[in-house]
Design an enzyme around this catalytic site. Sequence first.
Site, short mmCIF file in Angstrom:
data_model
loop_
_atom_site.label_atom_id
_atom_site.label_comp_id
_atom_site.label_asym_id
_atom_site.label_seq_id
_atom_site.Cartn_x
_atom_site.Cartn_y
_atom_site.Cartn_z
N ASP A 474 17.81 -4.11 -6.31
CA ASP A 474 17.94 -2.67 -6.54
C ASP A 474 18.14 -1.92 -5.21
OD1 ASP A 474 17.75 -0.11 -7.48
OD2 ASP A 474 15.77 -0.33 -8.40
N GLY A 519 26.10 1.94 -10.24
CA GLY A 519 27.55 2.11 -10.43
C GLY A 519 28.28 2.64 -9.21
N ASP A 540 19.29 5.39 -14.38
CA ASP A 540 18.32 4.85 -15.34
C ASP A 540 18.47 5.47 -16.73
OD1 ASP A 540 17.49 3.71 -13.03
OD2 ASP A 540 15.37 4.21 -13.29
C1 GLA Z 1 15.19 1.99 -10.28
C2 GLA Z 1 15.89 1.09 -11.30
C3 GLA Z 1 14.97 0.88 -12.48
C4 GLA Z 1 13.67 0.25 -12.01
C5 GLA Z 1 13.03 1.12 -10.93
C6 GLA Z 1 11.83 0.43 -10.29
O1 GLA Z 1 14.99 3.26 -10.77
O2 GLA Z 1 17.10 1.64 -11.69
O3 GLA Z 1 15.59 0.05 -13.45
O4 GLA Z 1 13.93 -1.03 -11.53
O5 GLA Z 1 13.95 1.42 -9.90
O6 GLA Z 1 11.23 1.21 -9.31
#
Ligand code: GLA
Length: 721
Positions: A474, A519, A540
């Site tokens: 991430d 993205g 998200d």
């Molecule tokens: C981001 C990701 C989520 C999750 C959080 C965890 O927002 O997009 O899917 O993994 O971090 O902190």
Amino acid sequence: MKQKTLPLLLAITMAWSLSAQEIVISEARYMTGDNPAWKSAGIDDSGWATLDVTREWTYQGVDNENGYGWYRINLTIPSSMKKADSLKKAFVIDLGFVDDSDETFLNGKLVGKIGTMPCDPEGYEGKYNSPRRYLVSPSLVRWDKENVISVRVYNGGDPGGIFGGPIKLRMASLADITDISFKEGENTCRISVSSPYKLKGTLCLEGKDLETGETIDGGSTKAAGIDIPYEKGRQIQWTATFTDSKTGLTASRTFIPKYILTPEAPKAPRYNGPLAFGVRPGSPIIFRLPFSGERPMTFSADGLPEGATLDTRSGILGGKVSKAGDYRITLTAANAHGTVRQTFTLKVGQKIALTPPMGWNSWNCWGLAVSQERVMSSAAAILNKGLADYGYSYINVDDAWQADERNADGSIACNDRFPDMKGLADWLHSKGLKLGIYSSPGDRTCGSYLGSLDHEKQDIETYNAWGVDYLKYDWCGYSREFAKSADKSVAAYVRPYLKMEEYLRAQPRDIFYSLCQYGMADVWKWGHAVDANSWRTTGDITDTWESLYDIGFVRQAELYPYSQPGHWNDPDMLIVGKLGWSANLRDTRLTPDEQYTHISLWALLAANLLIGCDVSQMDDFTVSLLCNNEVNAVNQDLLGQQAKPVIVDGDIQVWARPLADGGTAIGIFNLSSTVKNVNIGKYLRELGVSGTVRDLWRQKDVSADDRLTAPHGVVLLKVKK
Ligand code: GLA
């Protein structure tokens, strides 16, 4: 920060408009920082910036992560609003949403608070997906005089600020102050009406069976609640109308209680999984044969290549095959009700993830409150509730498993909530399940836990030693690294993912590589070049129709050319069941039909199917949504072609994808908020497909007739060649 100062008068005319007794505000004064005096009227905020309140501050040049900011709106509220209202119970301040916590003041008085801030005794908890519609006593409004609405916001991680508006101010309607709710029981559904204003009136219920068109009288009551009959197999749209006896005003709500379409699975064995599985030469095979049916069941396989093993009691394929090739295997499953054979191909080669991953992830339920115990409890339920018999196999720990500091040798360590990560992996593997983990190319994750920056090789080697099968990587804290260089080319976005890929693919096990960077830089165009098995295509998801619609329908529409076996577009995790992003779980806010739409669309999109709820608390309805073998077969189809929108007819969208057997999967979606009569035959003719039409949710062949389709609902079909 970008400062936009405007003369006060101009700002106010731009900022709000009054129509039909509602004030609509699109801009407000804004200042980064925190000062209790900013809640009061009489503060000179003319030097503050002007921000759009429909989008978070982050998107308007304000760099304020993990910090406080204040908004202020100065305005005159005309008494004509109050005069025109016959209820006169409350004044509504509707901010839209706040990312993440807020305290809202009217003329210096606290009138609303959702979420908590670091300075609160209980510590910070953000609530970015809770609507902020505050009811305020009309006596707090200074009618025909200057008022100030001030909003203190704490942002616990990008993005931050007020969003989702515009802000709306009005006198409360009956609907604003009455709550009509329903709760399904075993055989009855309880409808209740409540209000903080002690209203008296009558509640009336009328239903319509959307399959037969029949209307049903649900009765009426002067009491606070009424029971109506509830049959789990019927799709009935109820309209509950509350009439206030004093004013004669009415408030109504329509709803459809959860209804189950998926037929019960037969007791005899039935294969519910993909027709092929990919593994690299020499990597451990972990594949629990997804057969439903009564246990005990015994398994055998003809044609297993050298090195592959099958546990005949558990049905777990294991071992390692060193020689590349496509191995055609005949699987047999037998129990007291029958014996079933299924041909299946084990593809030993460089490609893994031949079909989208299916499993579970901790984020949408537990958020940062995840623990090994909670992970194990969902994993156990995946097995006990039969979801593993449908191919759900990855058990993914998201953010918040890391210790505060690395070990002395620089290796990553788990925090106290994860006493034994290797033990967890071993236990999952013994059940034929797989372990996923989460990290960031930055120094910190989104939840401010340790990331892998400058420890990429060491971390992936640790994951390999633990037995990790899936890495969600991430971006998050990497934004700080990214900001250090002027290079904003696509290559700069690719760099951190390429680096990890090299180490990840060097491991002697198959690790699903999941990119999460929302993205940016059209990741779908280069994700396969870093050998990613999937990439998130958006920010998200949350459990609202707006989020589902935006992520599912709007943002995936053009992405179908980029998805293929081994490399999938990922529109984020599932939002059905009990969710919460924290230790406090609640039911998804999606209606049953929105949930059918969600699962149908994710099947059509060849999307990752990662369950986001606490599986140990999963009800029969949610199990039925996730365990429909004919629906899942669309998602797991070996052709791997993502659906595209093929017809847009007003509020109706038709999405279709070709399937490996020559058939076509078709979703006809009603995106409106009313029931629509959908003419299936017309759309099939327009699409030019003909053949036997199968309703995949009901698992029966149907005629291409008209079909009443619920608000935000779907008809999911397969036209067989
Ligand atoms: C981001 C990701 C989520 C999750 C959080 C965890 O927002 O997009 O899917 O993994 O971090 O902190």
